[in-house]
Design a protein around this motif. Sequence first.
Motif, PDB file in Angstrom:
ATOM      1  N   TRP A   5      -2.189 -48.098  21.833  1.00 33.88           N
ATOM      2  CA  TRP A   5      -1.785 -47.449  23.078  1.00 33.88           C
ATOM      3  C   TRP A   5      -0.965 -46.191  22.831  1.00 33.88           C
ATOM      4  CZ3 TRP A   5       3.305 -46.567  23.749  1.00 33.88           C
ATOM      5  CH2 TRP A   5       4.206 -47.359  23.026  1.00 33.88           C
ATOM      6  N   TRP A   6      -0.252 -46.168  21.702  1.00 32.24           N
ATOM      7  CA  TRP A   6       0.623 -45.039  21.387  1.00 32.24           C
ATOM      8  C   TRP A   6      -0.157 -43.746  21.145  1.00 32.24           C
ATOM      9  CZ3 TRP A   6       0.329 -49.660  18.774  1.00 32.24           C
ATOM     10  CH2 TRP A   6      -0.440 -49.670  17.613  1.00 32.24           C
ATOM     11  N   GLU A   7      -1.468 -43.852  20.890  1.00 34.87           N
ATOM     12  CA  GLU A   7      -2.257 -42.652  20.612  1.00 34.87           C
ATOM     13  C   GLU A   7      -2.331 -41.721  21.813  1.00 34.87           C
ATOM     14  OE1 GLU A   7      -3.416 -41.488  17.852  1.00 34.87           O
ATOM     15  OE2 GLU A   7      -2.762 -43.194  16.644  1.00 34.87           O
ATOM     16  N   GLU A   8      -2.124 -42.255  23.010  1.00 34.46           N
ATOM     17  CA  GLU A   8      -2.152 -41.387  24.195  1.00 34.46           C
ATOM     18  C   GLU A   8      -0.985 -40.407  24.201  1.00 34.46           C
ATOM     19  OE1 GLU A   8      -0.517 -43.502  27.985  1.00 34.46           O
ATOM     20  OE2 GLU A   8      -1.426 -45.077  26.746  1.00 34.46           O
ATOM     21  N   TYR A   9       0.005 -40.664  23.335  1.00 33.53           N
ATOM     22  CA  TYR A   9       1.163 -39.775  23.246  1.00 33.53           C
ATOM     23  C   TYR A   9       1.068 -38.831  22.051  1.00 33.53           C
ATOM     24  CZ  TYR A   9       3.534 -42.796  26.656  1.00 33.53           C
ATOM     25  OH  TYR A   9       3.891 -43.496  27.777  1.00 33.53           O
ATOM     26  N   ARG A  10      -0.070 -38.824  21.337  1.00 31.87           N
ATOM     27  CA  ARG A  10      -0.179 -38.114  20.068  1.00 31.87           C
ATOM     28  C   ARG A  10       0.136 -36.630  20.184  1.00 31.87           C
ATOM     29  NH1 ARG A  10      -0.266 -39.270  15.078  1.00 31.87           N
ATOM     30  NH2 ARG A  10      -1.015 -41.360  15.588  1.00 31.87           N
ATOM     31  N   GLU A  11      -0.288 -35.994  21.260  1.00 32.75           N
ATOM     32  CA  GLU A  11      -0.035 -34.551  21.424  1.00 32.75           C
ATOM     33  C   GLU A  11       1.234 -34.276  22.237  1.00 32.75           C
ATOM     34  OE1 GLU A  11      -1.899 -32.467  19.788  1.00 32.75           O
ATOM     35  OE2 GLU A  11      -3.193 -34.107  19.097  1.00 32.75           O
ATOM     36  N   LEU A  25       4.469 -36.493  21.852  1.00 29.72           N
ATOM     37  CA  LEU A  25       5.695 -36.900  21.183  1.00 29.72           C
ATOM     38  C   LEU A  25       5.581 -36.705  19.670  1.00 29.72           C
ATOM     39  CD1 LEU A  25       6.483 -40.217  23.097  1.00 29.72           C
ATOM     40  CD2 LEU A  25       7.379 -37.921  23.542  1.00 29.72           C
ATOM     41  N   PRO A  26       6.719 -36.655  18.968  1.00 32.37           N
ATOM     42  CA  PRO A  26       6.689 -36.520  17.507  1.00 32.37           C
ATOM     43  C   PRO A  26       5.962 -37.681  16.841  1.00 32.37           C
ATOM     44  CG  PRO A  26       8.885 -36.062  18.355  1.00 32.37           C
ATOM     45  CD  PRO A  26       8.092 -36.623  19.498  1.00 32.37           C
ATOM     46  N   THR A  27       5.326 -37.405  15.728  1.00 33.91           N
ATOM     47  CA  THR A  27       4.551 -38.414  15.016  1.00 33.91           C
ATOM     48  C   THR A  27       5.408 -39.612  14.619  1.00 33.91           C
ATOM     49  OG1 THR A  27       3.064 -36.710  14.145  1.00 33.91           O
ATOM     50  CG2 THR A  27       3.103 -38.820  12.990  1.00 33.91           C
ATOM     51  N   ASP A  42      17.339 -44.333  12.740  1.00 32.63           N
ATOM     52  CA  ASP A  42      17.218 -43.361  13.822  1.00 32.63           C
ATOM     53  C   ASP A  42      18.179 -42.207  13.558  1.00 32.63           C
ATOM     54  OD1 ASP A  42      16.387 -42.201  16.104  1.00 32.63           O
ATOM     55  OD2 ASP A  42      17.432 -43.531  17.474  1.00 32.63           O
ATOM     56  N   GLN A  43      17.641 -41.071  13.158  1.00 30.83           N
ATOM     57  CA  GLN A  43      18.445 -39.893  12.847  1.00 30.83           C
ATOM     58  C   GLN A  43      18.329 -38.872  13.968  1.00 30.83           C
ATOM     59  OE1 GLN A  43      20.152 -40.102  10.072  1.00 30.83           O
ATOM     60  NE2 GLN A  43      19.077 -41.704   8.959  1.00 30.83           N
ATOM     61  N   SER A  44      19.300 -37.973  14.067  1.00 29.86           N
ATOM     62  CA  SER A  44      19.258 -36.957  15.122  1.00 29.86           C
ATOM     63  C   SER A  44      18.055 -36.029  14.961  1.00 29.86           C
ATOM     64  CB  SER A  44      20.551 -36.136  15.110  1.00 29.86           C
ATOM     65  OG  SER A  44      20.734 -35.505  13.856  1.00 29.86           O
ATOM     66  N   HIS A  45      17.576 -35.856  13.733  1.00 21.05           N
ATOM     67  CA  HIS A  45      16.423 -34.986  13.489  1.00 21.05           C
ATOM     68  C   HIS A  45      15.100 -35.735  13.614  1.00 21.05           C
ATOM     69  CE1 HIS A  45      17.386 -36.789   9.542  1.00 21.05           C
ATOM     70  NE2 HIS A  45      16.080 -36.812   9.381  1.00 21.05           N
ATOM     71  N   GLY A  46      15.172 -37.051  13.860  1.00 21.48           N
ATOM     72  CA  GLY A  46      13.952 -37.849  13.986  1.00 21.48           C
ATOM     73  C   GLY A  46      14.054 -39.118  13.164  1.00 21.48           C
ATOM     74  N   PRO A  47      13.094 -40.030  13.321  1.00 20.41           N
ATOM     75  CA  PRO A  47      13.144 -41.303  12.603  1.00 20.41           C
ATOM     76  C   PRO A  47      12.838 -41.142  11.124  1.00 20.41           C
ATOM     77  CG  PRO A  47      11.108 -41.141  13.854  1.00 20.41           C
ATOM     78  CD  PRO A  47      11.927 -39.956  14.231  1.00 20.41           C
TER      79      PRO A  47
END
Length: 283
Positions: free
Chosen positions: A87-93, A95-97, A238-243
Amino acid sequence: MAVRNNPTGRQLRLGAELRKLRERAGLTSTAASQLLGMKQAQVSNMETGRVGVSAERVRTLACHYACSDKALVEAIADMTGDRRRGWWEEYREILPTGLLDLAEVEHHATRLCTAITVHIPGLLQIPDHARELIHQVVPEFPPPDVEHRVSFRIKRQAVLFRDPPTPYLAIVHEAALRMQFGGPDVTKRQLRHLLDMGERDHITVKVIPFAAGSFPGSGQSLFYSSGQVPQLDTVHLDQSHGPTFLDAEAQLEMYRVLLDRWEAIALDVTRSRDLIHNVIRDL
């Protein structure tokens, strides 16, 4: 076979595990390609997740690499299955990878654990609480991006409601209970939701009280996902620059120890619930 330009986190992990098997056998990629009768580029592409690998190929590689850990080999082989788009693929373009990789890790986990000091764990957040946290990100997200992230966070919680649900342990510091993100009303609703979720058989909520004082790793929050075998566990920071995802054996062992220590100083389930009720009454 077509080469992938953007392998998913799970595909990258599969390749990394194949590389570990080869390296434990003391083989270079060149030596392995000669042993397997394939080009060195093929070995490299498998180990970087750029080409698909079948379960049978995994077993063949393990045989050539003299790996006798059958449980590990079968767990890696299982990673080649279920190639349907999640289901997460719908967010591919959108949200961040890294966020998509987190949802994929959660989806395939056999057990989940979060240890956190100032926030309610994402898998137990209500939309208004999540929205307030996401609003505080610097630089600030545009309103549509905020809503995308809120909906994504809530959809991740499906792992706790599927059949069978994923066992989940949440270790939360008292500070997180008393942080009034969104004001007293939102905080009360969030804490009541935390209590409700903690009543489910597969969800355990434990609280570390202020009275516990200092403890190892108190300055960080971590998410631990268990694989089919311990070697396939994953730590998410969980980092401020991303996971950030960690899976080296030494790293996994260190965070297992930290989680054990956090759980050891936390209140039991009953006293944790009592403390959450007390915080609600204080609001």
